[in-house]
Every structure is written in C-alpha cells, then in structure tokens.
Design a protein around this motif. Structure first.
Motif, PDB file in Angstrom:
ATOM      1  N   HIS A  31      80.145  26.536  -4.431  1.00  0.00           N
ATOM      2  CA  HIS A  31      80.107  27.400  -5.610  1.00  0.00           C
ATOM      3  C   HIS A  31      81.487  27.970  -5.913  1.00  0.00           C
ATOM      4  O   HIS A  31      81.866  28.078  -7.092  1.00  0.00           O
ATOM      5  CB  HIS A  31      79.109  28.534  -5.401  1.00  0.00           C
ATOM      6  CG  HIS A  31      77.695  28.063  -5.301  1.00  0.00           C
ATOM      7  ND1 HIS A  31      76.717  28.814  -4.716  1.00  0.00           N
ATOM      8  CD2 HIS A  31      77.089  26.922  -5.696  1.00  0.00           C
ATOM      9  CE1 HIS A  31      75.575  28.162  -4.769  1.00  0.00           C
ATOM     10  NE2 HIS A  31      75.775  26.999  -5.347  1.00  0.00           N
ATOM     11  N   LYS A  78      69.969  34.798   0.088  1.00  0.00           N
ATOM     12  CA  LYS A  78      69.592  33.379   0.056  1.00  0.00           C
ATOM     13  C   LYS A  78      70.575  32.513   0.836  1.00  0.00           C
ATOM     14  O   LYS A  78      70.176  31.634   1.592  1.00  0.00           O
ATOM     15  CB  LYS A  78      69.524  32.907  -1.396  1.00  0.00           C
ATOM     16  CG  LYS A  78      69.091  31.470  -1.553  1.00  0.00           C
ATOM     17  CD  LYS A  78      68.977  31.104  -3.020  1.00  0.00           C
ATOM     18  CE  LYS A  78      68.536  29.673  -3.179  1.00  0.00           C
ATOM     19  NZ  LYS A  78      68.495  29.287  -4.602  1.00  0.00           N
ATOM     20  N   HIS A  79      71.875  32.742   0.666  1.00  0.00           N
ATOM     21  CA  HIS A  79      72.874  31.840   1.241  1.00  0.00           C
ATOM     22  C   HIS A  79      73.514  32.348   2.528  1.00  0.00           C
ATOM     23  O   HIS A  79      74.080  31.563   3.281  1.00  0.00           O
ATOM     24  CB  HIS A  79      73.964  31.548   0.215  1.00  0.00           C
ATOM     25  CG  HIS A  79      73.456  30.823  -0.994  1.00  0.00           C
ATOM     26  ND1 HIS A  79      72.981  29.547  -0.948  1.00  0.00           N
ATOM     27  CD2 HIS A  79      73.330  31.225  -2.273  1.00  0.00           C
ATOM     28  CE1 HIS A  79      72.595  29.164  -2.151  1.00  0.00           C
ATOM     29  NE2 HIS A  79      72.789  30.173  -2.970  1.00  0.00           N
ATOM     30  N   PHE A  80      73.471  33.663   2.801  1.00  0.00           N
ATOM     31  CA  PHE A  80      74.092  34.209   4.011  1.00  0.00           C
ATOM     32  C   PHE A  80      73.076  34.825   4.959  1.00  0.00           C
ATOM     33  O   PHE A  80      73.440  35.316   6.011  1.00  0.00           O
ATOM     34  CB  PHE A  80      75.130  35.281   3.651  1.00  0.00           C
ATOM     35  CG  PHE A  80      76.276  34.775   2.838  1.00  0.00           C
ATOM     36  CD1 PHE A  80      77.285  34.051   3.423  1.00  0.00           C
ATOM     37  CD2 PHE A  80      76.337  35.025   1.484  1.00  0.00           C
ATOM     38  CE1 PHE A  80      78.344  33.578   2.682  1.00  0.00           C
ATOM     39  CE2 PHE A  80      77.389  34.563   0.728  1.00  0.00           C
ATOM     40  CZ  PHE A  80      78.391  33.837   1.317  1.00  0.00           C
ATOM     41  N   ASN A 111      69.051  31.717   6.953  1.00  0.00           N
ATOM     42  CA  ASN A 111      69.466  30.309   6.996  1.00  0.00           C
ATOM     43  C   ASN A 111      70.764  30.135   6.218  1.00  0.00           C
ATOM     44  O   ASN A 111      70.761  29.719   5.058  1.00  0.00           O
ATOM     45  CB  ASN A 111      68.362  29.420   6.386  1.00  0.00           C
ATOM     46  CG  ASN A 111      67.073  29.512   7.153  1.00  0.00           C
ATOM     47  OD1 ASN A 111      67.088  29.583   8.368  1.00  0.00           O
ATOM     48  ND2 ASN A 111      65.953  29.503   6.442  1.00  0.00           N
ATOM     49  N   PRO A 112      71.902  30.445   6.826  1.00  0.00           N
ATOM     50  CA  PRO A 112      73.170  30.320   6.092  1.00  0.00           C
ATOM     51  C   PRO A 112      73.484  28.860   5.787  1.00  0.00           C
ATOM     52  O   PRO A 112      73.113  27.947   6.528  1.00  0.00           O
ATOM     53  CB  PRO A 112      74.197  30.923   7.049  1.00  0.00           C
ATOM     54  CG  PRO A 112      73.571  30.889   8.384  1.00  0.00           C
ATOM     55  CD  PRO A 112      72.092  30.935   8.184  1.00  0.00           C
ATOM     56  N   SER A 113      74.163  28.644   4.653  1.00  0.00           N
ATOM     57  CA  SER A 113      74.511  27.285   4.253  1.00  0.00           C
ATOM     58  C   SER A 113      75.948  27.258   3.754  1.00  0.00           C
ATOM     59  O   SER A 113      76.611  28.284   3.648  1.00  0.00           O
ATOM     60  CB  SER A 113      73.560  26.805   3.152  1.00  0.00           C
ATOM     61  OG  SER A 113      73.734  27.585   1.989  1.00  0.00           O
ATOM     62  N   ALA A 114      76.409  26.056   3.418  1.00  0.00           N
ATOM     63  CA  ALA A 114      77.777  25.869   2.935  1.00  0.00           C
ATOM     64  C   ALA A 114      77.840  25.913   1.416  1.00  0.00           C
ATOM     65  O   ALA A 114      78.900  25.687   0.840  1.00  0.00           O
ATOM     66  CB  ALA A 114      78.332  24.549   3.444  1.00  0.00           C
ATOM     67  N   LYS A 115      76.743  26.192   0.751  1.00  0.00           N
ATOM     68  CA  LYS A 115      76.728  26.213  -0.710  1.00  0.00           C
ATOM     69  C   LYS A 115      77.701  27.223  -1.311  1.00  0.00           C
ATOM     70  O   LYS A 115      78.269  26.943  -2.368  1.00  0.00           O
ATOM     71  CB  LYS A 115      75.315  26.466  -1.219  1.00  0.00           C
ATOM     72  CG  LYS A 115      74.427  25.261  -1.129  1.00  0.00           C
ATOM     73  CD  LYS A 115      73.089  25.535  -1.776  1.00  0.00           C
ATOM     74  CE  LYS A 115      72.198  24.310  -1.667  1.00  0.00           C
ATOM     75  NZ  LYS A 115      70.880  24.570  -2.277  1.00  0.00           N
ATOM     76  N   PRO A 116      77.931  28.390  -0.716  1.00  0.00           N
ATOM     77  CA  PRO A 116      78.902  29.306  -1.326  1.00  0.00           C
ATOM     78  C   PRO A 116      80.309  28.712  -1.420  1.00  0.00           C
ATOM     79  O   PRO A 116      81.049  29.029  -2.357  1.00  0.00           O
ATOM     80  CB  PRO A 116      78.878  30.522  -0.402  1.00  0.00           C
ATOM     81  CG  PRO A 116      77.522  30.515   0.178  1.00  0.00           C
ATOM     82  CD  PRO A 116      77.183  29.068   0.348  1.00  0.00           C
ATOM     83  N   TYR A 121      71.672  36.606  -3.980  1.00  0.00           N
ATOM     84  CA  TYR A 121      72.537  35.488  -3.606  1.00  0.00           C
ATOM     85  C   TYR A 121      72.927  35.586  -2.136  1.00  0.00           C
ATOM     86  O   TYR A 121      72.887  34.606  -1.404  1.00  0.00           O
ATOM     87  CB  TYR A 121      73.779  35.484  -4.497  1.00  0.00           C
ATOM     88  CG  TYR A 121      74.705  34.316  -4.249  1.00  0.00           C
ATOM     89  CD1 TYR A 121      74.480  33.099  -4.858  1.00  0.00           C
ATOM     90  CD2 TYR A 121      75.808  34.441  -3.418  1.00  0.00           C
ATOM     91  CE1 TYR A 121      75.317  32.022  -4.649  1.00  0.00           C
ATOM     92  CE2 TYR A 121      76.653  33.371  -3.191  1.00  0.00           C
ATOM     93  CZ  TYR A 121      76.403  32.160  -3.812  1.00  0.00           C
ATOM     94  OH  TYR A 121      77.236  31.096  -3.587  1.00  0.00           O
ATOM     95  N   GLN A 122      73.294  36.785  -1.701  1.00  0.00           N
ATOM     96  CA  GLN A 122      73.686  36.987  -0.310  1.00  0.00           C
ATOM     97  C   GLN A 122      72.504  36.742   0.621  1.00  0.00           C
ATOM     98  O   GLN A 122      72.654  36.115   1.671  1.00  0.00           O
ATOM     99  CB  GLN A 122      74.216  38.399  -0.125  1.00  0.00           C
ATOM    100  CG  GLN A 122      74.695  38.674   1.277  1.00  0.00           C
ATOM    101  CD  GLN A 122      75.201  40.091   1.437  1.00  0.00           C
ATOM    102  OE1 GLN A 122      74.983  40.935   0.576  1.00  0.00           O
ATOM    103  NE2 GLN A 122      75.871  40.350   2.528  1.00  0.00           N
TER     104      GLN A 122
END
Length: 101
Positions: free
Chosen positions: A75, A62-64, A67-72, A59-60
């Motif tokens: 979530h 993928k999202h951090f 390519n960081p995103s605002a999905k966390p 998870y880290q």
C-alpha cells in the motif's frame, strides 16, 4: 527439635498478615481495610477487547493486529506511485510535453 527442622516448619506456616487487627492498631486497621476494599473492587481477568473505530484504527487492526501481513508495504509503494507521478508531471514533465530539453 533442631534448627533446620524448625526453620523448615516455619516456612510452611504463613504469618497472620491477612487480618487487619494482627498488623497494627485500630487506626491502621481501618486504613488497611480501606485498601483491601479498594483492591476487592478492581475487576479481575483480562481487559475487554476494544473495537477499533475510524479508518486508521480499522486498518491497523486488520493489517497489524492478530494476523500481520505485508500489505501495508505494498500500500505504501502504491501510494508513493499514485502521489509521486502526478507531482513529477506537474513540476517537471509537463514542461517537456511539446519540446525536448
């Protein structure tokens, strides 16, 4: 030859530090050779990329990661709603199910 010219030429010629015999005696040369051998064995270049394991690691990554995103943030909001409403119902709302305050 002037002082300035000698000084300029002396900076172009490196001192003899590379050879262990030029630095010190035989005992110091052996110690310096061990240090040089140690540093020769150290791997060069960038470290290999470590693949993430487990749910949190993936998870880290993928999202951090690259390519960081605002999905966390989304979530976290959904998690608060999914956990918060049942807790609110259990501790407060179920007592008002059949009759009002």
């Amino acid at each position: 030859m002037s002082f300035v010219t000698r000084r300029a030429l002396s900076t172009l010629i490196p001192p003899k530090v590379a050879s262990p015999n030029a630095v010190a005696g035989a005992r110091e040369a052996v110690r310096l050779k061990r240090v040089i051998n140690f540093y020769e064995k150290i791997p060069r270049g960038p470290a290999p990329e470590i693949k993430p394991t487990g749910f949190l690691g993936k998870y880290q990554a993928k999202h951090f990661g690259k390519n960081p995103s605002a999905k966390p943030i989304i979530h976290a909001i959904v998690l608060l709603l999914v956990i918060g409403y049942p807790m609110n119902y259990y501790f407060h709302l179920r007592h008002h199910k059949n009759n009002a305050h």
